[in-house]
Design a protein around this motif. Structure first.
Motif, PDB file in Angstrom:
ATOM      1  N   ILE A   6       0.840  -1.201   0.000  1.00 51.01           N
ATOM      2  CA  ILE A   6       0.000   0.000   0.000  1.00 51.01           C
ATOM      3  C   ILE A   6       0.880   1.259   0.000  1.00 51.01           C
ATOM      4  O   ILE A   6       0.613   2.217  -0.731  1.00 51.01           O
ATOM      5  N   ILE A   7       1.935   1.252   0.790  1.00 48.90           N
ATOM      6  CA  ILE A   7       2.847   2.404   0.825  1.00 48.90           C
ATOM      7  C   ILE A   7       3.520   2.595  -0.535  1.00 48.90           C
ATOM      8  O   ILE A   7       3.637   3.725  -1.032  1.00 48.90           O
ATOM      9  N   ALA A   8       3.945   1.506  -1.169  1.00 50.34           N
ATOM     10  CA  ALA A   8       4.568   1.590  -2.504  1.00 50.34           C
ATOM     11  C   ALA A   8       3.579   2.179  -3.515  1.00 50.34           C
ATOM     12  O   ALA A   8       3.947   3.035  -4.334  1.00 50.34           O
ATOM     13  N   VAL A   9       2.326   1.743  -3.455  1.00 49.92           N
ATOM     14  CA  VAL A   9       1.298   2.260  -4.362  1.00 49.92           C
ATOM     15  C   VAL A   9       1.036   3.742  -4.076  1.00 49.92           C
ATOM     16  O   VAL A   9       0.909   4.548  -5.004  1.00 49.92           O
ATOM     17  N   GLY A  17       7.013  11.408  -5.716  1.00 48.14           N
ATOM     18  CA  GLY A  17       7.829  10.240  -5.997  1.00 48.14           C
ATOM     19  C   GLY A  17       7.444   9.495  -7.242  1.00 48.14           C
ATOM     20  O   GLY A  17       8.284   9.089  -8.015  1.00 48.14           O
ATOM     21  N   GLU A  18       6.146   9.335  -7.430  1.00 48.81           N
ATOM     22  CA  GLU A  18       5.627   8.502  -8.502  1.00 48.81           C
ATOM     23  C   GLU A  18       6.240   7.100  -8.389  1.00 48.81           C
ATOM     24  O   GLU A  18       6.706   6.709  -7.326  1.00 48.81           O
ATOM     25  N   ALA A  19       6.237   6.368  -9.476  1.00 49.91           N
ATOM     26  CA  ALA A  19       6.784   5.004  -9.452  1.00 49.91           C
ATOM     27  C   ALA A  19       8.293   5.018  -9.242  1.00 49.91           C
ATOM     28  O   ALA A  19       8.886   4.015  -8.855  1.00 49.91           O
ATOM     29  N   LEU A  31       9.057  -7.185  -1.061  1.00 50.29           N
ATOM     30  CA  LEU A  31       7.868  -7.639  -1.773  1.00 50.29           C
ATOM     31  C   LEU A  31       8.269  -8.339  -3.073  1.00 50.29           C
ATOM     32  O   LEU A  31       9.384  -8.156  -3.573  1.00 50.29           O
ATOM     33  N   ASN A  32       7.340  -9.094  -3.642  1.00 50.83           N
ATOM     34  CA  ASN A  32       7.570  -9.744  -4.930  1.00 50.83           C
ATOM     35  C   ASN A  32       7.876  -8.670  -5.967  1.00 50.83           C
ATOM     36  O   ASN A  32       7.075  -7.736  -6.158  1.00 50.83           O
ATOM     37  N   ILE A  33       8.995  -8.797  -6.642  1.00 53.61           N
ATOM     38  CA  ILE A  33       9.458  -7.736  -7.547  1.00 53.61           C
ATOM     39  C   ILE A  33       8.518  -7.518  -8.731  1.00 53.61           C
ATOM     40  O   ILE A  33       8.403  -6.406  -9.230  1.00 53.61           O
ATOM     41  N   TYR A  34       7.827  -8.559  -9.174  1.00 54.35           N
ATOM     42  CA  TYR A  34       6.911  -8.426 -10.302  1.00 54.35           C
ATOM     43  C   TYR A  34       5.597  -7.782  -9.862  1.00 54.35           C
ATOM     44  O   TYR A  34       5.043  -6.942 -10.575  1.00 54.35           O
ATOM     45  N   LEU A  35       5.131  -8.155  -8.688  1.00 57.54           N
ATOM     46  CA  LEU A  35       3.925  -7.549  -8.130  1.00 57.54           C
ATOM     47  C   LEU A  35       4.148  -6.057  -7.900  1.00 57.54           C
ATOM     48  O   LEU A  35       3.283  -5.231  -8.215  1.00 57.54           O
ATOM     49  N   VAL A  36       5.309  -5.720  -7.378  1.00 57.28           N
ATOM     50  CA  VAL A  36       5.644  -4.311  -7.137  1.00 57.28           C
ATOM     51  C   VAL A  36       5.633  -3.533  -8.447  1.00 57.28           C
ATOM     52  O   VAL A  36       5.048  -2.449  -8.527  1.00 57.28           O
ATOM     53  N   PHE A  37       6.251  -4.082  -9.479  1.00 53.56           N
ATOM     54  CA  PHE A  37       6.293  -3.396 -10.765  1.00 53.56           C
ATOM     55  C   PHE A  37       4.885  -3.135 -11.285  1.00 53.56           C
ATOM     56  O   PHE A  37       4.543  -2.006 -11.647  1.00 53.56           O
ATOM     57  N   ILE A  38       4.057  -4.170 -11.309  1.00 56.05           N
ATOM     58  CA  ILE A  38       2.705  -4.044 -11.859  1.00 56.05           C
ATOM     59  C   ILE A  38       1.867  -3.068 -11.034  1.00 56.05           C
ATOM     60  O   ILE A  38       1.217  -2.176 -11.587  1.00 56.05           O
ATOM     61  N   CYS A  40       2.797  -0.644  -8.926  1.00 56.55           N
ATOM     62  CA  CYS A  40       3.290   0.740  -8.978  1.00 56.55           C
ATOM     63  C   CYS A  40       3.084   1.357 -10.358  1.00 56.55           C
ATOM     64  O   CYS A  40       2.725   2.533 -10.472  1.00 56.55           O
ATOM     65  N   PHE A  41       3.278   0.581 -11.402  1.00 56.87           N
ATOM     66  CA  PHE A  41       3.047   1.080 -12.759  1.00 56.87           C
ATOM     67  C   PHE A  41       1.580   1.465 -12.939  1.00 56.87           C
ATOM     68  O   PHE A  41       1.267   2.560 -13.416  1.00 56.87           O
ATOM     69  N   LEU A  42       0.672   0.580 -12.534  1.00 55.23           N
ATOM     70  CA  LEU A  42      -0.762   0.863 -12.689  1.00 55.23           C
ATOM     71  C   LEU A  42      -1.199   2.052 -11.833  1.00 55.23           C
ATOM     72  O   LEU A  42      -2.001   2.876 -12.274  1.00 55.23           O
ATOM     73  N   ALA A  43      -0.660   2.143 -10.619  1.00 61.15           N
ATOM     74  CA  ALA A  43      -0.984   3.285  -9.756  1.00 61.15           C
ATOM     75  C   ALA A  43      -0.510   4.587 -10.395  1.00 61.15           C
ATOM     76  O   ALA A  43      -1.233   5.591 -10.418  1.00 61.15           O
ATOM     77  N   ASN A  44       0.697   4.570 -10.942  1.00 59.43           N
ATOM     78  CA  ASN A  44       1.251   5.763 -11.592  1.00 59.43           C
ATOM     79  C   ASN A  44       0.442   6.120 -12.840  1.00 59.43           C
ATOM     80  O   ASN A  44       0.218   7.290 -13.140  1.00 59.43           O
ATOM     81  N   LEU A  45      -0.024   5.103 -13.550  1.00 55.88           N
ATOM     82  CA  LEU A  45      -0.841   5.320 -14.744  1.00 55.88           C
ATOM     83  C   LEU A  45      -2.183   5.962 -14.387  1.00 55.88           C
ATOM     84  O   LEU A  45      -2.713   6.767 -15.147  1.00 55.88           O
TER      85      LEU A  45
END
Length: 152
Positions: A6-9, A17-19, A31-38, A40-45
């Motif tokens: 939640i904090i990363a998002v 900060g954005e992604a 955290l799982n590196i792939y979950l984090v990428f997806i 954070c990317f979607l949140a930034n989008l």
């Protein structure tokens, strides 16, 4: 774990900060590196439609307040002088490159403001921002992954 995600998002949604901050935070939190990428990317989008709604619907009401108006004019002038010529000259590709550069002052917030100021077609601007955010996120994700390997 859920709190760190939640904090990363939230970092990825934040203009501070954005992604660029959310991805490293999530990865370094274990955290799982792939979950984090997806995530954070979607949140930034998600920031692009929120910013466009704000700029088109709410901004005009805030302009009535002197402090807000002065701040908005300052941000608009910086956006026009800092990136305006490149974005106007290269259009879609210039906006992608501007959003893609993982430095402070670039990203989807600045890209949204540029879209509004230069009256760029929203659908094209959305895709330019999405592509720019994706490549910026890949750069940050890769750099964080490489630095984490170096810490082992």
């Amino acid at each position: 774990m859920l709190v760190d995600l939640i904090i990363a998002v939230l970092w990825s949604l934040s203009p501070f900060g954005e992604a660029k901050v959310g991805i490293p935070y999530g990865m370094l939190s274990g955290l799982n590196i792939y979950l984090v990428f997806i995530a954070c990317f979607l949140a930034n989008l998600l920031v692009f439609p929120m910013m466009m709604f704000f700029l088109e619907k709410i901004n005009r009401y805030f302009l009535r307040w002197v402090f807000y108006k002065k701040s908005a004019i300052f941000v608009a002038r910086r956006a026009k002088t800092g990136s305006g010529a490149k974005i106007q000259r290269f259009g879609f590709w210039g906006l992608i490159l501007f959003v893609m550069i993982p430095l402070p002052g670039t990203g989807v917030y600045a890209g949204s403001i540029a879209t509004y100021l230069f009256k760029i077609e929203k659908q094209k601007a959305f895709w330019a921002n999405a592509i720019g955010i994706f490549f910026s996120s890949v750069i940050i994700w890769s750099a964080t992954l490489v630095s984490m390997k170096g810490m082992d």
